[in-house]
Enzyme design. Structure first.
Site, PDB file in Angstrom:
ATOM      1  CG  LEU A   1       8.029  -0.078   6.414  1.00 17.38           C
ATOM      2  CD1 LEU A   1       6.930   0.682   7.110  1.00 17.38           C
ATOM      3  CD2 LEU A   1       7.629  -1.507   6.161  1.00 17.38           C
TER       4      LEU A   1
ATOM      5  CB  THR B   1      -0.952   0.014   1.218  1.00 17.30           C
ATOM      6  OG1 THR B   1      -0.178   0.024   2.413  1.00 17.30           O
ATOM      7  CG2 THR B   1      -1.877  -1.191   1.198  1.00 17.30           C
TER       8      THR B   1
ATOM      9  CB  THR C   1       0.266   5.501   3.483  1.00 20.71           C
ATOM     10  OG1 THR C   1      -0.607   6.353   2.728  1.00 20.71           O
ATOM     11  CG2 THR C   1       0.735   6.250   4.710  1.00 20.71           C
ATOM     12  CB  CYS C   2       2.365   0.654   4.334  1.00 21.97           C
ATOM     13  SG  CYS C   2       0.853   0.671   5.311  1.00 21.97           S
ATOM     14  CD  GLU C   3       5.653   0.474  -2.277  1.00 24.01           C
ATOM     15  OE1 GLU C   3       5.838   1.196  -3.277  1.00 24.01           O
ATOM     16  OE2 GLU C   3       5.043  -0.615  -2.292  1.00 24.01           O
TER      17      GLU C   3
END
Length: 160
Positions: free
Chosen positions: A57, A50, A52-54
């Site tokens: 991180l 996803t 935002t998560c990508e």
């Protein structure tokens, strides 16, 4: 907006809940084992693959010296299974542990007070756990919100 105390995230000064999870390489990782080397930044994220998560991180990956040294280990935790995390971390070049809270589903996220029970995945919780096992920083943002640079800086400033 940080909502850690209001939403029930583990507060600063509390003993951090222990965990024993598998990383993207199917190796067991425990909080107590990580703490032997120093402080631990525990970063909960909703789901792999996803945007935002990508991005979040990727920020850790691109700023690796800030997030990992002789006295700090950063781990990311989500409900996805290790094989999914392996493919995603390999594609994105994440070298830090991506831990699977797959089964019992979301149990660790629940113990940290960040599991969104209706959606079945964690909110973005950020916890700095000291070598002594106490939570030194606690923050959470809700669905659709990303952590800010202020959150990362405050978490790292709380190191013992």
């Amino acid at each position: 907006m940080t909502t850690s105390e209001l939403a029930g995230a583990v507060p600063v000064g509390s003993v951090a809940p222990e965990f024993d999870l598998r990383d993207q390489n199917n190796r067991r990782v425990t909080l107590s084992g990580l703490r032997e080397d120093g402080d631990v930044l525990v970063v909960f994220f909703p789901l792999a693959f996803t945007g935002t998560c990508e991005g979040e991180l990727g920020h850790i990956r691109d700023s690796q010296p800030r997030f990992s040294d002789d006295t700090l280990t950063t781990v990311a935790v989500s409900v996805g299974p290790p094989p999914t995390h392996k493919v995603w971390s390999s594609a994105q070049g994440y070298l830090f542990p991506i831990l699977s809270d797959f089964w019992p589903h979301g149990d660790v996220a629940r113990s940290y007070g960040v599991l969104d029970e209706q959606r079945g995945y964690p909110n973005r919780g950020t916890f700095l756990v000291g070598r002594d096992g106490l939570v030194r920083f606690s923050a959470m943002v809700g669905p659709g919100e990303a952590r800010t640079e202020d959150t990362w800086s405050a978490a790292l400033a709380a190191r013992s």
